[in-house]
Motif scaffolding. Structure first.
Motif, short mmCIF file in Angstrom:
data_model
loop_
_atom_site.label_atom_id
_atom_site.label_comp_id
_atom_site.label_asym_id
_atom_site.label_seq_id
_atom_site.Cartn_x
_atom_site.Cartn_y
_atom_site.Cartn_z
N UNK A 23 10.06 -48.05 -16.92
CA UNK A 23 9.91 -46.60 -16.83
C UNK A 23 10.05 -46.16 -15.38
N UNK A 24 10.26 -44.85 -15.18
CA UNK A 24 10.36 -44.36 -13.80
C UNK A 24 9.52 -43.11 -13.62
N UNK A 25 9.16 -42.84 -12.38
CA UNK A 25 8.23 -41.77 -12.06
C UNK A 25 8.79 -40.38 -12.38
N UNK A 26 10.07 -40.18 -12.16
CA UNK A 26 10.61 -38.84 -12.41
C UNK A 26 10.51 -38.47 -13.89
N UNK A 27 10.79 -39.43 -14.76
CA UNK A 27 10.65 -39.17 -16.19
C UNK A 27 9.19 -38.86 -16.54
N UNK A 28 8.27 -39.58 -15.88
CA UNK A 28 6.84 -39.33 -16.12
C UNK A 28 6.47 -37.90 -15.72
N UNK A 29 6.89 -37.48 -14.54
CA UNK A 29 6.57 -36.13 -14.05
C UNK A 29 7.22 -35.07 -14.95
N UNK A 30 8.48 -35.30 -15.32
CA UNK A 30 9.16 -34.35 -16.19
C UNK A 30 8.46 -34.22 -17.54
N UNK A 31 8.02 -35.35 -18.08
CA UNK A 31 7.32 -35.34 -19.37
C UNK A 31 6.00 -34.58 -19.27
N UNK A 32 5.29 -34.74 -18.16
CA UNK A 32 4.02 -34.03 -17.96
C UNK A 32 4.21 -32.52 -17.95
N UNK A 33 5.41 -32.07 -17.54
CA UNK A 33 5.67 -30.63 -17.44
C UNK A 33 6.16 -30.02 -18.75
N UNK A 34 6.45 -30.88 -19.74
CA UNK A 34 6.91 -30.36 -21.02
C UNK A 34 5.72 -30.09 -21.94
N UNK A 35 5.69 -28.93 -22.60
CA UNK A 35 4.62 -28.67 -23.58
C UNK A 35 4.68 -29.69 -24.71
N UNK A 36 3.53 -29.93 -25.32
CA UNK A 36 3.47 -30.86 -26.44
C UNK A 36 4.12 -30.28 -27.70
N UNK A 37 4.73 -31.16 -28.48
CA UNK A 37 5.14 -30.76 -29.82
C UNK A 37 3.89 -30.65 -30.70
N UNK A 202 -2.49 -33.59 -19.88
CA UNK A 202 -1.97 -32.49 -19.05
C UNK A 202 -0.88 -31.68 -19.76
N UNK A 203 -0.19 -32.27 -20.71
CA UNK A 203 0.83 -31.52 -21.45
C UNK A 203 0.20 -30.44 -22.33
N UNK A 204 -1.07 -30.64 -22.68
CA UNK A 204 -1.80 -29.67 -23.49
C UNK A 204 -2.61 -28.71 -22.63
N UNK A 205 -3.09 -29.25 -21.49
CA UNK A 205 -3.96 -28.48 -20.61
C UNK A 205 -3.46 -28.59 -19.17
N UNK A 206 -2.84 -27.52 -18.69
CA UNK A 206 -2.24 -27.55 -17.35
C UNK A 206 -3.27 -27.77 -16.25
N UNK A 207 -4.55 -27.52 -16.55
CA UNK A 207 -5.61 -27.68 -15.55
C UNK A 207 -6.35 -29.00 -15.69
N UNK A 208 -5.83 -29.89 -16.52
CA UNK A 208 -6.55 -31.14 -16.81
C UNK A 208 -6.83 -31.97 -15.56
N UNK A 209 -5.93 -31.87 -14.58
CA UNK A 209 -6.05 -32.71 -13.37
C UNK A 209 -6.65 -31.95 -12.19
N UNK A 210 -7.15 -30.76 -12.47
CA UNK A 210 -7.61 -29.88 -11.39
C UNK A 210 -8.71 -30.53 -10.54
N UNK A 211 -9.64 -31.21 -11.18
CA UNK A 211 -10.77 -31.82 -10.47
C UNK A 211 -10.69 -33.34 -10.45
#
Length: 474
Positions: A23-37, A202-211
């Motif tokens: 796996x690669x980091x860019x795919x991970x970051x891109x996936x995190x930015x996509x809303x969940x199905x 984080x795909x469900x909650x954009x603030x999941x990583x806030x703290x």
């Protein structure tokens, strides 16, 4: 799109260090930015998968099977007018809105058709997605202890159990660390979907990583180690434990499982989950765990481990202070009389794997498999309340209809869509039919949705308050 999500640099560094070479980091970051199905799970206590898929077609819902859950589907539906949670099918308990990856722990628990359990503990149960999934796979038999530490979440858990027509649960409200000492070696299977840092959500909650912080992750991992120890003590020899989280950190996942192995040695065996579903090997670790990054199956980040206990353990000593148990088992004569009156009133049979218990005028039905645990732990709610006694017999309750009916009982009234909408909003209804007398099973189409009582030409609403909705439905 969640394109504005914040991923802390320290977090990304941690992910980069553990990301598999495939796996690669860019795919991970891109996936995190996509809303969940959006995904749902069919409740087979109420409807078969084939029947549901046919009904979905008539609704214009597009379903795509979730590979690790026979009852699970990704769903595409027009929710601009009616959200899925407000549909008649959802209100009737025919399906549960559940993230696809969260179906995986229960699928791992019931990996084989030979995985038949009489006693199961769901150690962190709210809001009830996995509890209701387990109950369906147990076919409402045996005993399922659904524990939730957060008192504020117990009400939601109970409402979902009620909505889905489940009768084999006993609910408790404790820190999961108590089970190893209070109910040692009582369960054939234990699921601990552990409280975690939520890195996978984080795909469900954009603030999941806030703290998020690494110190917080390590602190949570310490709690998880105590919980998995307790779960292991509560498990019978040769029993099955599934440990899962919706996070990615190895501190909270692999290291917690290895801690258990270090504590109990050869008594701990890790099962290989690489054959759990097609392509499961893409996310399987060398130990056989599933460590799922969001880009692999286009779902939440998740972790699942299936663990076997090969022998007995010595549980921690505890001092129990139990108050007086407020229920008493009904004498055989009373059990027979209640069963007789229920059959005469509604043509419903009491199940043979349950018994009647009494508390003042309240009549309850407890699973027989619960009895070894009575007096060993304080439960907040057990089984289902089926009646209230009064001078002329028994006043039957909502869950009699939603958990004990077969759907072909003659004493029923079928509501129109408009009447059903009023029913779920807590209102009495006046069906266009010849009025009857006494309690009556209430249906929408072929789906049982509750129990009412004829009062003149109206049916008095018997829907529990926690299931009443105060907005337009369907």
């Amino acid at each position: 799109m969640h394109s504005n999500i914040q991923l802390p640099e320290e977090f990304l560094s941690e992910i980069e260090a553990i990301l598999p070479s495939t796996l690669n980091m860019q795919d991970f970051i891109d996936a995190c930015k996509r809303p969940l199905r959006k995904s749902i799970r069919v409740n087979t206590l109420k409807i078969s998968v084939s029947e549901f898929t046919q009904r979905a077609k008539t609704k214009g819902w597009e379903l795509e099977p979730v590979p690790w859950c026979t009852e699970g589907f990704w769903i595409t539906a027009d929710e601009s007018v009616v959200p899925l949670g407000n549909t008649a099918e959802h209100m009737s308990g025919l399906f549960y809105i559940q993230e696809a990856s969260s179906m995986m722990p229960v699928s791992a628990l019931f990996e084989s058709s030979n995985d038949s359990y009489q006693s199961v503990l769901d150690m962190a149960a709210a809001p009830g997605s996995k509890t209701t999934q387990i109950a369906a796979l147990m076919n409402n038999a045996g005993i399922l202890v659904a524990n939730e530490y957060s008192a504020s979440r117990v009400k939601v858990l109970h409402a979902n159990i009620e909505r889905c027509g489940i009768k084999n649960t006993a609910m408790s409200n404790f820190d999961g660390k108590v089970f190893g000492g209070w109910l040692p070696e009582q369960f054939d299977a234990v699921l601990i979907d552990a409280p975690c840092s939520g890195e996978g959500t984080i795909r469900k909650d954009a603030d999941a990583m806030k703290n998020w912080s690494l110190d917080s992750v390590k602190s949570i991992a310490d709690t998880q180690k105590e919980l998995i120890e307790s779960a292991f003590h509560a498990l019978k020899p040769n029993g099955t434990l599934v440990y899962s989280t919706c996070t990615l950190s190895t501190y909270e996942n692999q290291q917690v499982c290895h801690h258990l192995k270090e504590m109990f040695g050869e008594l701990v065996e890790f099962d290989d989950l690489s054959d759990l579903f097609p392509d499961a090997q893409l996310a399987t670790t060398e130990e056989g765990f599933l460590h799922i990054f969001p880009q692999v199956y286009d779902c939440e980040g998740f972790f699942v481990a299936r663990i076997r206990k090969t022998g007995k353990t010595t549980p921690p000593d505890v001092k129990k202070r139990m108050g007086k148990f407020p229920f008493e088992k009904a004498p055989s004569k009373t059990q027979i009389e209640i069963a007789k009156q229920l059959k005469e009133s509604l043509d419903i049979d009491l199940p043979s794997d349950s018994s009647v218990w009494l508390r003042d005028k309240d009549v309850w039905l407890f699973p027989n498999a619960l009895e070894p645990m009575i007096g060993e732990l304080r439960f907040s709610r057990m089984g289902i309340k089926i009646a209230e006694a009064h001078k002329k017999g028994y006043r039957w309750q909502h869950q009699v209809a939603t958990t004990l009916t077969l759907g072909n009982e003659p004493k029923c009234v079928v509501l129109s869509i408009e009447e059903a909408r009023d029913w779920f909003m807590g209102r009495d209804v006046r069906p266009d039919t010849t009025p009857g007398k006494g309690e009556v099973i209430v249906k929408l189409g072929n789906d049982v949705i509750g129990l009412g009582k004829w009062v003149g030409n109206r049916v008095k609403n018997g829907l529990p308050r926690e299931l009443v909705r105060d907005k337009n439905l369907f």
